[in-house]
Design an enzyme around this catalytic site. Structure first.
Site, short mmCIF file in Angstrom:
data_model
loop_
_atom_site.label_atom_id
_atom_site.label_comp_id
_atom_site.label_asym_id
_atom_site.label_seq_id
_atom_site.Cartn_x
_atom_site.Cartn_y
_atom_site.Cartn_z
N PHE A 154 41.89 47.89 41.14
CA PHE A 154 43.15 48.59 41.40
C PHE A 154 43.22 49.96 40.75
O PHE A 154 44.00 50.81 41.17
CB PHE A 154 44.33 47.74 40.90
CG PHE A 154 44.50 47.72 39.41
CD1 PHE A 154 45.13 48.76 38.74
CD2 PHE A 154 44.04 46.66 38.65
CE1 PHE A 154 45.30 48.75 37.36
CE2 PHE A 154 44.20 46.63 37.27
CZ PHE A 154 44.83 47.69 36.63
N LYS A 178 36.08 44.66 50.03
CA LYS A 178 37.31 43.95 49.68
C LYS A 178 38.03 44.76 48.61
O LYS A 178 37.64 44.76 47.44
CB LYS A 178 36.97 42.54 49.16
CG LYS A 178 38.20 41.65 48.96
CD LYS A 178 38.71 41.77 47.55
CE LYS A 178 39.98 40.95 47.36
NZ LYS A 178 40.77 41.40 46.21
N GLU A 181 43.97 43.73 46.04
CA GLU A 181 45.17 43.40 46.81
C GLU A 181 46.38 44.23 46.37
O GLU A 181 47.38 44.31 47.09
CB GLU A 181 45.49 41.91 46.70
CG GLU A 181 45.66 41.38 45.31
CD GLU A 181 44.37 40.89 44.68
OE1 GLU A 181 44.44 39.95 43.86
OE2 GLU A 181 43.30 41.44 44.99
N SER A 231 37.58 43.13 35.81
CA SER A 231 37.59 42.59 34.46
C SER A 231 36.29 41.85 34.16
O SER A 231 35.61 41.37 35.07
CB SER A 231 38.77 41.63 34.28
OG SER A 231 38.54 40.43 35.03
N CYS A 286 38.19 51.99 32.55
CA CYS A 286 37.24 51.33 31.67
C CYS A 286 36.52 52.31 30.75
O CYS A 286 35.68 51.90 29.95
CB CYS A 286 36.23 50.51 32.48
SG CYS A 286 35.27 51.50 33.64
N GLU A 380 40.44 43.84 25.59
CA GLU A 380 40.78 44.97 26.46
C GLU A 380 42.27 44.94 26.77
O GLU A 380 42.78 43.97 27.33
CB GLU A 380 39.97 44.92 27.76
CG GLU A 380 40.22 46.13 28.64
CD GLU A 380 39.35 46.14 29.88
OE1 GLU A 380 38.86 47.21 30.25
OE2 GLU A 380 39.16 45.06 30.48
#
Length: 489
Positions: A154, A178, A181, A231, A286, A380
């Site tokens: 995302f 993909k 979402e 993640s 990240c 994180e």
């Protein structure tokens, strides 16, 4: 600067050059800027993934047999379409992700740069030919794998898809993507622009949804390689599942990047760099600074950081975090650190933006006197939060950095080349910065971390991505019948 409609049409899957949506369960898409519904996505099934794979499989022979030049020309046109549609693409990123306008625009500009690298592939991917014996020639050619898949996160809805899409396709593969979402809109527009650029139907396909789509991608027998960014928890699952099904996989996970600040560091440059690193993209990257290790006497730099961070205002020069759940989780980390004895120098909890009270905002947060056993030091957070750990000397600071399970990035701020070299050599991270808060390599250098920040061999960007997206074909030829017979005959 938003001029994209607040509510967009429902998102559809993109299969074989057409947008389609079967009757199925859906999920609302909310803008983190104000919490309002902006669209919805289909929660696709295994059957939807199979339809996309079959389209990609059918398109592969024609696409892979095109010349490098023909494939590159399509992406040259596509890169120009990104530039021509910069404003719309920027606004889409801002609407669905919550970035500031400048951050969203920089993301699209980076996508253009990634395409520029892809169109340089004919000059980089050169077949090797050598006469290895009298009259005997060996040749190595790079061939595409077939149907590949890319699962994207995302936090960079436009840029991260371009880590994989241009390189994989220019090299002759076809793809099923993909997207997250939570941010499906940018990917839809990418598909439209690719078609406008002349990409044949079926070469690029999009399947929206959640866990079921990811599992179907990992399991599908006709997908040859899977890339993942997200993640660490999910990266491990994807890597294990994809490789257990005999696929290539590179899965990029999370991070806990340490910035080592030495007493001789330039105060102004260090403070501004550390603050920008921890707060840029609302800390949802990240490569963000998450831990500052202050070595010996650095209080003057910390004081300056706090003053710099006070100028960062949610809704102005600081974007939102992605969901209400993310806001709650980030603020929970701050609560826990405070309960455990850390000192909150700047508190970003309970931030609101006038007129956007339904948005998901966390202000810049600086936490001092953190110890290595605290969750804010180890886990994180993925928000505009930095934890400060004190170290007596550089050896202790490096030991703290080495103690992290992650290994995406590490940086050192100093004016001493010798001390910087020690960090460059001893830090346990794949990307190192010297007086740079976000040490992201630019093309042709590849993005990729160490330890639990990456699973798999190779990278999905830059020059080393060529290895991941292709396989070698070796050919040995002999045309001289008069030559002496030997073991090669």
């Amino acid at each position: 600067m938003m001029n994209v409609s607040d509510t967009l049409s429902e998102v559809k899957n993109y299969i074989n050059g057409k947008f389609e949506r079967n009757e199925q369960h859906t999920m609302d898409v909310l803008s983190p800027l104000d919490g309002r519904k902006i669209s919805s996505i289909p929660l696709s099934t295994t059957q939807d993934v199979d339809a996309a794979v079959q389209a990609a499989k059918k398109a592969f022979p024609g696409w892979s047999e095109m010349t490098f030049k023909e494939r590159v020309q399509i992406f040259f046109r596509y890169r120009n379409l990104l530039e021509q549609n910069m404003e719309e693409l920027t606004n889409l990123v801002q609407l669905e992700n919550g970035k500031t306008y400048g951050e969203a625009k920089a993301e699209v500009e980076k996508s253009m740069e990634l395409c520029e690298f892809a169109v340089s592939m004919p000059q980089i991917v050169v077949n090797e030919v050598q006469e290895v014996s009298k009259g005997v020639e060996c040749r190595i050619e790079r061939k595409p794998l077939g149907v590949v898949a890319s699962i994207t996160p995302f936090n960079f809805p436009n840029m991260v898809p371009h880590w994989t899409l241009p390189n994989a396709l220019v090299l002759g593969n076809t793809m099923v993507m993909k997207p997250s979402e939570m941010v499906p809109l940018s990917t839809v527009r990418m598909a439209e622009l690719l078609k406008e650029a002349g990409l044949p139907d079926g070469v690029f396909n999009i399947v929206n949804g959640g866990k079921e789509v990811v599992e179907a991608i990992c399991d599908h027998p006709s997908i040859e390689a899977v890339s993942f960014v997200g993640s660490t928890k999910v990266a491990k699952i994807v890597y294990k599942r994809a490789t257990s099904n005999l696929k290539r996989c590179v899965a990029l996970g999370g991070a806990k990047n340490h910035l080592l600040v030495l007493p001789d560091a330039n105060p102004e440059m260090t403070a501004s760099n550390v603050v920008a690193s921890m707060s840029g993209c609302a800390g949802q990257r990240c490569m963000a600074a998450s831990v500052m290790v202050g070595v010996d006497k650095v209080q003057h730099i910390i004081d300056r950081m706090v003053e710099d961070a006070k100028a960062i205002v949610p809704g102005d020069n600081l974007g939102s975090v992605i969901t209400a759940e993310a806001k709650k989780r980030i603020e929970g980390y701050i609560d826990e650190a405070e309960r455990n004895g850390a000192k909150i120098l700047l508190d970003g909890r309970h931030a609101t933006v006038p007129g956007k009270e339904g948005g998901f905002y966390v202000g810049p947060t600086i936490i001092d006197h953190v110890t290595t056993d605290m969750s804010v030091a180890r886990e994180e957070i993925f928000g505009p939060v930095i934890s400060i750990i004190r170290a007596k000397d550089l050896d202790e600071a490096i030991e703290i950095e080495n103690g992290s399970n992650y290994g995406n990035a590490a940086a050192v701020f100093t004016q001493s080349g010798g001390l910087a070299k020690q960090v460059m050599e001893r830090a346990s991270a794949g990307m190192i910065g010297v007086n740079i808060g976000v040490p992201v390599p630019r093309e042709p250098f590849s993005f990729g971390g160490w330890n639990e920040s990456k699973f798999g061999v190779g990278d999905i960007t830059g020059r080393s991505s060529i290895e991941f997206w292709t396989q070698n074909k070796k050919t040995t030829t002999k045309w001289n019948p008069e030559a002496q017979t030997n073991w090669m005959s």
